[in-house]
Design an enzyme around this catalytic site. Structure first.
Site, PDB file in Angstrom:
ATOM      1  N   ASP A 101      20.730  38.700  21.465  1.00 33.25           N
ATOM      2  CA  ASP A 101      20.265  37.350  21.129  1.00 33.25           C
ATOM      3  C   ASP A 101      20.537  37.031  19.655  1.00 33.25           C
ATOM      4  OD1 ASP A 101      19.170  35.613  23.007  1.00 33.25           O
ATOM      5  OD2 ASP A 101      17.287  36.725  23.136  1.00 33.25           O
ATOM      6  N   GLN A 155      12.936  36.898  26.596  1.00 40.12           N
ATOM      7  CA  GLN A 155      12.970  35.437  26.612  1.00 40.12           C
ATOM      8  C   GLN A 155      11.780  34.866  25.841  1.00 40.12           C
ATOM      9  OE1 GLN A 155      15.532  33.684  27.788  1.00 40.12           O
ATOM     10  NE2 GLN A 155      14.647  31.666  27.487  1.00 40.12           N
ATOM     11  N   LYS A 168      21.048  33.317  33.322  1.00 42.45           N
ATOM     12  CA  LYS A 168      21.668  34.422  32.573  1.00 42.45           C
ATOM     13  C   LYS A 168      22.018  35.581  33.511  1.00 42.45           C
ATOM     14  CE  LYS A 168      19.261  33.029  28.368  1.00 42.45           C
ATOM     15  NZ  LYS A 168      18.224  33.258  27.361  1.00 42.45           N
TER      16      LYS A 168
HETATM   17  N1  GUN Z   1      14.310  30.633  24.332  1.00 43.30           N
HETATM   18  C1  GUN Z   1      15.094  29.548  24.129  1.00 43.30           C
HETATM   19  N2  GUN Z   1      16.375  29.905  23.867  1.00 43.30           N
HETATM   20  C2  GUN Z   1      16.392  31.260  23.911  1.00 43.30           C
HETATM   21  C3  GUN Z   1      17.418  32.217  23.728  1.00 43.30           C
HETATM   22  O1  GUN Z   1      18.592  31.910  23.447  1.00 43.30           O
HETATM   23  N3  GUN Z   1      17.046  33.525  23.873  1.00 43.30           N
HETATM   24  C4  GUN Z   1      15.752  33.892  24.156  1.00 43.30           C
HETATM   25  N4  GUN Z   1      15.483  35.203  24.246  1.00 43.30           N
HETATM   26  N5  GUN Z   1      14.782  33.020  24.311  1.00 43.30           N
HETATM   27  C5  GUN Z   1      15.100  31.711  24.196  1.00 43.30           C
END
Ligand code: GUN
Length: 293
Positions: A119, A96, A52
């Site tokens: 998100d 995350q 990311k």
């Molecule tokens: N864990 C798995 N997929 C995601 C996501 O798209 N965002 C976040 N913050 N955590 C995750």
């Protein structure tokens, strides 16, 4: 059968975003800034967050990575979330998941300002998405819809079977696909661990979205001839054939299923890269104030 190339589509979208960022820069505007909070040392989470941050660099965004040890208290994490909520330079941020067991994930998600919730996990964004209002839509469902759109795959009137009911993928994608909207109007069946006749339901599907997190769960005998199969699974398994020592396994037994379907996403290189560009798109929307003004 056509392979849906998420890597190629995501590269095209990154170029589109990079051009917009260039335009903002030329006009003297503020460069979009995404922050990511990573707790602990889980290899999968660390890899996803690194991707990311790298994607932010590629499109010209600012990014900030904030790391904590996994013994951080819930209160300390809430304090950081509040700091990010109040930091005018940060347009959007993510925490995350998963978080260590001593931290209540719902409490953390609810503490994020919905206007910075790129998100799309905050109940306000989920609620707004559910009723068709402007909202941040979580990245994986948004990425799946974008792939269907870019490959001109019709969803209207189709039977979609979604395997999995997680808050991150299964539930939101099932809502989006059934909505009265351009990439919706499907009849959606959501299957999960208590669904008794799952194979029969899959055999009726025009589109299968596999988001269970069970490697190679969907086999050739579960798929109708000509169906579209979207594989969201990303289980990391040990491998002595890769440099990292890990490889990603999807929820679909690719070779068997590919023979029968019209379109299929590979793992890796299908939905994964689209999740990242959807997060970038949400960050751009946050920076431009396009969801909440
Ligand atoms: N864990 C798995 N997929 C995601 C996501 O798209 N965002 C976040 N913050 N955590 C995750």
């Amino acid at each position: 059968m056509q392979i849906i190339d998420g890597k190629k589509i995501s590269a095209e979208i990154k170029e589109e975003i990079a051009r917009e960022v260039e335009d903002i820069k030329n006009k003297g505007g503020k460069i979009p800034h995404l922050a990511a909070v990573l707790v602990g040392h889980d290899g999968g989470s660390a890899t996803y967050v690194a991707h990311k941050v790298k994607a932010c660099e590629q499109v010209g965004f600012k990014s900030t990575l904030i790391r904590f040890e996994d013994n951080i208290s819930e209160n300390e994490l809430l304090t950081k979330v509040n700091e990010l909520n109040n930091d005018d330079d940060i347009d959007g941020f993510i925490v995350q998941l998963p978080l260590p067991k001593h931290i209540n994930e719902e409490k953390i998600i609810e503490a994020v300002n919905p206007k910075k919730d790129v998100d799309g996990f905050h109940p306000i964004n989920v609620g707004r998405m559910s009723v068709g209002m402007p909202s941040f839509v979580s990245a994986t469902p948004a990425g799946i819809l974008e792939l269907l759109k870019r490959y001109n795959i019709e969803t209207s009137g189709k039977h979609c079977v979604v395997l999995g009911r997680s808050n991150i993928v299964g539930r939101p994608v099932s809502i989006l696909l059934s909505q009265k909207a351009e990439y919706g109007n499907a009849t959606v069946t959501v299957c999960h661990s208590r669904t008794p006749n799952l194979k029969e339901l899959c055999l009726q599907a025009d589109i299968i979205i596999a988001a269970l997190g069970v490697p190679e769960f969907v086999t050739g005998n579960m798929v109708k001839e000509g169906a579209v199969v979207i594989d969201v699974g990303t289980t990391r398994v040990k491998s002595d054939k890769t440099k990292s020592g890990w490889k990603l396994k999807g929820d679909v037994k690719f070779d068997e299923v590919a023979e029968k379907c019209s379109y299929i996403t590979p793992v890796p290189g299908g939905v994964g890269p689209m999740t990242i560009v959807s997060l970038l798109k949400n960050t751009l929307l946050a920076a431009k104030g396009e969801i909440y003004g």
